[in-house]
Motif scaffolding. Structure first.
Motif, short mmCIF file in Angstrom:
data_model
loop_
_atom_site.label_atom_id
_atom_site.label_comp_id
_atom_site.label_asym_id
_atom_site.label_seq_id
_atom_site.Cartn_x
_atom_site.Cartn_y
_atom_site.Cartn_z
N LEU A 54 30.83 38.86 43.29
CA LEU A 54 32.10 38.59 43.86
C LEU A 54 32.78 39.68 44.73
CD1 LEU A 54 33.82 36.55 41.29
CD2 LEU A 54 32.49 35.36 42.91
N ASP A 99 34.99 39.06 47.64
CA ASP A 99 35.98 38.87 48.51
C ASP A 99 37.49 39.13 48.06
OD1 ASP A 99 35.02 36.64 46.64
OD2 ASP A 99 37.14 35.70 47.49
N PRO A 100 38.29 39.46 48.99
CA PRO A 100 39.63 39.96 48.81
C PRO A 100 40.34 39.17 47.50
CG PRO A 100 39.55 39.46 51.00
CD PRO A 100 38.01 39.44 50.45
N GLU A 101 40.26 37.74 47.89
CA GLU A 101 40.84 36.90 46.84
C GLU A 101 40.18 36.80 45.61
OE1 GLU A 101 39.24 35.89 49.65
OE2 GLU A 101 41.18 35.42 50.97
N SER A 102 39.00 37.10 45.45
CA SER A 102 38.64 37.32 43.83
C SER A 102 38.83 38.79 43.34
CB SER A 102 36.94 37.25 44.08
OG SER A 102 36.47 36.04 44.17
N ALA A 160 41.54 40.39 44.27
CA ALA A 160 42.74 40.24 43.71
C ALA A 160 42.92 39.60 42.21
CB ALA A 160 43.63 39.60 44.50
N CYS A 161 42.22 38.48 42.14
CA CYS A 161 42.22 37.94 40.75
C CYS A 161 41.80 38.66 39.75
CB CYS A 161 41.78 36.49 40.86
SG CYS A 161 42.68 35.49 41.98
N TYR A 162 40.84 39.71 39.92
CA TYR A 162 40.41 40.36 38.74
C TYR A 162 40.91 41.95 38.62
CZ TYR A 162 36.79 36.94 37.71
OH TYR A 162 36.20 36.00 37.20
N TYR A 173 43.94 42.17 37.30
CA TYR A 173 44.98 42.05 36.10
C TYR A 173 44.38 41.54 34.99
CZ TYR A 173 44.60 37.01 37.36
OH TYR A 173 44.19 36.03 37.54
N ASP A 174 44.99 42.14 33.71
CA ASP A 174 44.78 41.22 32.46
C ASP A 174 45.84 40.63 31.99
OD1 ASP A 174 45.68 43.59 31.26
OD2 ASP A 174 43.65 44.39 30.84
N SER A 175 46.09 40.44 30.72
CA SER A 175 47.48 40.03 30.10
C SER A 175 48.48 41.26 29.94
CB SER A 175 47.39 39.40 28.83
OG SER A 175 46.35 38.29 29.05
N GLN A 182 48.20 46.61 37.46
CA GLN A 182 47.50 45.99 38.58
C GLN A 182 46.51 47.15 39.03
OE1 GLN A 182 47.56 42.88 39.97
NE2 GLN A 182 49.71 42.03 39.48
N ARG A 199 42.92 46.76 41.99
CA ARG A 199 41.86 45.88 42.41
C ARG A 199 40.59 46.68 42.32
NH1 ARG A 199 42.79 42.70 47.89
NH2 ARG A 199 44.78 42.22 47.67
N SER A 248 37.78 37.74 28.49
CA SER A 248 38.60 36.54 29.09
C SER A 248 39.81 37.45 29.86
CB SER A 248 39.20 35.72 28.13
OG SER A 248 37.77 34.79 27.74
N GLY A 249 39.89 38.72 29.84
CA GLY A 249 41.15 39.49 30.12
C GLY A 249 42.18 39.03 29.37
#
Ligand SMILES: Cc1cc2nc3c(=O)[nH]c(=O)nc-3n(C[C@H](O)[C@H](O)[C@H](O)COP(=O)(O)OP(=O)(O)OC[C@H]3O[C@@H](n4cnc5c(N)ncnc54)[C@H](O)[C@@H]3O)c2cc1C
Ligand code: SF4
Ligand code: SF4
Lengths: 413, 457
Positions: free
Chosen positions: B19, B21-24, B26-28, B30-32, B37, B39, B71-72
């Motif tokens: 992956l 793409d900017p969307e993916s 962005a979703c990777y 962070y973790d808990s 943050q 990218r 699982s982040g």
């Protein structure tokens, strides 16, 4: 959308194991936590509404399993839906959407007329010919899928055949309004008839106003907020003009929507009063368990129960249907693994996102098979449609019925 | 990241699992962990150890950094890539390879979810004790990398006590096998234990063999209310001093109780300072005796209510309430900064008091819960990231809390790892020599600094 709702997600991941699309893909973009992040980053201007972005956002089933699981009170599904609504309001409805959501769905007679050719098509044997010739392959794929899902339609929709007032059997305990629901009336009229008969057997006078309209859930799905509000106002006025103790529905989707009318109409008193009267049929029946128990006769069958999202996650109803099934003497109830996971039907999702829908569905089918049940009971027309077809084709096949049909079977056994 | 490099990655793991793409991305990012943050440059989800080996060799050869991820759910920023490198997620590697009932071991791929392993071994009458609050989400690889503890840590220990063997891919793509099924093994340095809690900086685990024990025959879960916090803390010390070792001895303070009750509706009291969740397990006779002893100690410390769960369901409900404590706290304010201060158990009472005083001093809302039985507390500051002044005060308060922790002979993290979040406190704890040895070890495993750079030190 309120920004704070988005930043409330602390990214703990408690929702991940409950999200059907995450379980299938293991992708953050297909998880509740990821969806909140996508919308948040869009609002913060870090992401734009690209094709990929919309694709990710639309992969959400809006099943609300994440909302049940989230200890922080974040509802990722709803946030995504709200986001889509907001975008839609900027764009306006397409001609097709306008036709379906404004000109067809809110008018029961037009909706019924529109499905009339289908009835004819099925009953003249044309359906068999079409199916055996494989003509469906030449239809656009969405139409083909829809056709394939449809079970045999009843001769007439229940709205046309039921009397406005069904008297109580024996001493009258109360009066309830019956909310028909489009798909239940059009396709599962036998189940709805069972619902009404159960209520009257238990001493309720059942009023079924013929003028009632669709609950507005399709408008919500189509992100047509104005259409939704029209439906809410109309149905509120219609039902509030009667003296009713409760408004009962046997459609999980309608129940979830009707209970939100107060919210949809910004807390209007009449709408809120209406919403507080709404009960899923299982809620009413559960309060009658003692009476019902005496009337039920043994059914020696193996049964499992699938929690519709609109019943379990949206209305928080989980124990009542199970308790009702267990009232039946001789029944062998087997808990379904991942019972409250979406079946993949999700409104029109099974038509719009066939690939993910099929993956989610096949997990459900495998879980049903693990139970060894002969019957799967559920109580939402979308689930009934989706699961009836899939489980008829499974080996061994499993019969799928509405909760009220099961109870009626036991009453009449 | 260059297209040709992305192409090379997708040649190894497949296009679908690469992956960029900017969307993916962005979703990777962070973790808990709160506040952190960044990218990554790309994300891969390999399906086999061979694929991982090839990805690592490729990155190592081209100077691209790799951050492993399960699982982040970690709380120290460990699975975030801060240098636009590759995030390598192991979730697809989720096979249970073997449950060996003769040797009492289980071997799993590292993407297996912790609670899945619990379910599978318990179905055979066996038991894998480590049960972090995140067990329904976290992966076994993440647990090993963070040496996760859990609610049962007091009696049964943490992940480290169960790892017998590991299959690890080193940064150059070589496979390192350590330990195995033998119970005794003193051949050379204990690399197995060194790898546990290495936070993804030494190698990527692809398979782990863990020790299993027989499932305890009986258990009893108790919930005890204390009008006064001091009494609850003293009770913890006195239970241990009485030589009773419960499986679980958890603590929740007033703020936490309220939040958990709001979410879980399990009937927690809203008018007490603290509750203890206690679980004893083992032989039925021993369980009875321990439970009676605990009741006696609680009553002597003026508990206001003592409840024993009547059914397994009720017990499960109570334990679940504790597991959601952290997330439930987040209902109050949007940003939850959780810490992991751990002190010798005799210091629980002064520590809890100190946390409360510090909260007052800095005008903050801090809820405290944790594994009181092992001295591992989670003071959790409820703040709003949009208020920089409040965030600053929160960090000042935690600075003071950690100084006190170290002074009491405690540590800056009991189970969440150092990662990025706790980096600044590490030198104070381990000193110059500690850092030098740790850096040397890192160099021996990962001379080019490919794996998870910037973490720990
Ligand atoms: C609500 C909540 C409750 C929690 N409760 C507890 C608790 O009770 N006890 C506790 O100890 N922790 C707890 N945690 C922290 C966290 O869940 C653990 O650290 C867990 O082990 C992380 O697992 P993961 O699979 O999510 O790993 P990740 O968060 O993805 O990764 C953690 C670290 O391990 C590395 N890593 C992951 N997989 C591998 C691999 N295969 N090989 C090498 N390195 C790898 C990563 O690089 C990273 O540094 C909690 C977290 C949350 C959100
Ligand atoms: S949506 Fe809720 S459960 Fe999911 S990560 Fe965010 S806070 Fe946690
Ligand atoms: S609504 Fe369902 S599909 Fe959508 S994020 Fe929540 S759990 Fe996942």
């Amino acid at each position: 959308m309120e920004y704070v709702k988005l930043i409330n997600c602390m990214r703990c991941g408690m929702c991940l194991p409950h999200c059907p699309t995450y379980k299938e893909t293991f992708l953050e973009t297909a998880s509740p936590r990821g969806r909140v992040a996508l919308v948040r980053k869009f609002q913060e201007g870090e992401l734009v509404e690209s094709e990929k972005f919309l694709e990710y956002v639309s992969l959400c089933l809006d099943c609300q399993a994440c909302a049940s699981a989230c200890p922080c009170g974040v509802n990722a599904g709803e946030l995504v839906a709200e986001f889509r609504c907001e975008r839609k309001q900027e764009q306006g409805l397409s001609t097709m959407e306008d036709l379906i959501l404004r000109k067809l769905v809110p008018h029961p007679d037009r909706l019924e007329a529109a499905t009339a050719p289908l009835r004819l098509y099925q009953r003249t044997g044309l359906q068999k010919v079409v199916r055996s010739l494989g003509l469906l392959k030449v239809f656009p794929s969405a139409l083909g899928r829809m056709e394939g899902l449809l079970p045999k339609l009843p001769a007439a929709p229940l709205r046309q055949t039921i009397s406005e007032v069904t008297p109580a059997v024996g001493e009258q305990k109360g009066t309830v309004g019956f909310f028909l629901g489009c798909v239940m009336s059009l396709i599962f009229s036998e189940a709805s008839l069972a619902t009404v008969e159960l209520l009257s057997t238990l001493g309720y006078k059942v009023v079924t106003p013929k003028d009632q309209k669709c609950c507005g859930a399709p408008n919500m799905l189509g992100h047509d907020i104005d259409g939704l509000k029209d439906a809410a106002r109309f149905n509120t006025d219609l039902f509030q003009s009667q003296e009713l103790d409760f408004v009962v529905t046997d459609c999980g989707g309608c129940g979830a929507e009707l209970k939100k009318y107060g919210h949809h109409l910004d807390g209007e008193a009449a709408a809120t009063a209406f919403s507080t009267k709404v009960r899923d049929i299982s809620e009413i029946l559960a309060t009658e368990a003692a009476t019902l128990k005496d009337k039920l006769k043994p059914l020696p069958i193996k049964v499992t129960y699938h929690d519709p999202c609109h019943i379990a996650h949206c209305q928080g109803i989980r124990s009542q249907p199970r308790a009702l099934i267990n009232l039946i003497p001789g029944i062998d109830f087997r808990e379904l693994p991942e019972a409250d996971a979406c079946c993949g039907s999700a409104g029109t999702y099974n038509i719009e996102k066939p690939e993910m829908s099929d993956r989610v569905l096949s997990r459900k089918v495998q879980n049903v098979q693990k139970t060894g049940a002969d019957y799967l009971v559920t109580s939402n027309p979308g689930c009934l449609l989706q699961l009836k077809k899939a489980l008829a084709e499974a080996t061994p096949p499993v019969k799928v019925i509405h909760l009220t049909e099961l109870l009626q079977m036991s009453l009449n056994a | 990241m260059e297209d040709s490099f992305i192409k090379a990655l997708s040649n190894i793991v497949g296009e679908q699992y690469t992956l960029s793409d900017p969307e993916s991305l962005a979703c990777y990012g962070y973790d808990s962990t709160p506040e952190l943050q960044s990218r990554p440059g790309a994300v891969v989800l390999p399906g086999t150890a061979e694929e991982i080996s090839k990805v690592l060799a490729l990155c190592n050869g081209t100077g691209v950094r790799v951050t492993p991820r399960g699982s982040g759910t970690n709380l120290s920023g460990g699975s975030i890539s801060f240098d636009a490198g590759v995030v390598l997620q192991t979730s697809r590697m989720n096979r249970i390879v073997e449950i060996d009932e003769e040797n009492l071991t289980a071997t799993v791929e590292t993407g297996v979810i912790t609670s899945t392993l619990h379910r599978e071994v318990e179905a055979k009458g066996l038991f894998y004790p480590p049960d972090p609050g995140s067990m329904n989400i976290s992966t076994m690889g993440g647990n090993v990398a963070e040496n996760s503890g859990g609610l049962r840590g007091l009696k049964y220990g943490v992940t480290d006590d169960y790892v017998m063997g590991l299959k690890t891919i080193l940064p150059d793509g070589e496979v390192l096998k350590t330990g195995g099924k033998v119970v005794k093994d003193v051949a050379g340095y204990n690399l197995n234990q060194l790898l546990v809690s290495s936070e993804g900086t030494l190698g990527v685990f692809t398979e782990v063999t863990v020790k299993l024990i027989p499932k305890p025959q009986a258990k009893k879960t108790m919930l005890v209310h204390f009008p006064q916090l001091e009494q609850a803390a003293l009770t913890v010390s006195h239970i241990i001093a009485a030589r009773i070792i419960p499986a679980t001895l958890e603590f929740l303070d007033r703020t936490t109780i309220k939040c958990v009750e709001d979410y879980a509706h399990v009937g927690l009291p809203l008018d007490v300072d603290a509750v203890l969740l206690i679980e004893v397990d083992g032989h039925p006779a021993q369980v009875e005796e321990d439970a009676a002893g605990i009741r006696d100690i609680c009553e002597r410390h003026h508990c206001s209510f003592f409840q024993t769960a009547a059914s397994t369901e009720e017990a499960l409900k109570l334990a679940t309430a504790r597991r959601v404590a952290l997330s439930a706290l987040a209902r109050v304010r949007p940003t939850t900064i959780l810490e992991d201060a751990t002190v010798p158990r005799s210091c629980i009472a002064p520590m809890v008091k100190l946390i409360q005083d510090t909260a007052k001093k800095y005008d903050l809302l801090i809820g405290t819960f944790g594994h009181a039985g092992d001295g591992n507390l989670h003071p959790t500051c409820l703040t709003d990231e949009r208020n920089p002044d409040e965030i600053k005060r929160a960090h000042q308060a935690f600075g003071e809390i950690f100084d006190a922790t170290i002074a009491m002979g405690g540590t800056i993290t009991g189970e969440h790892g150092v990662g990025v979040a706790k980096k600044k406190y590490l030198p104070k704890l381990v000193g110059e020599s500690g850092l030098r040895v740790m850096r040397g070890i890192k160099g021996a495993f990962d001379p080019r600094g490919t794996l998870n750079p910037g973490k720990i030190f």
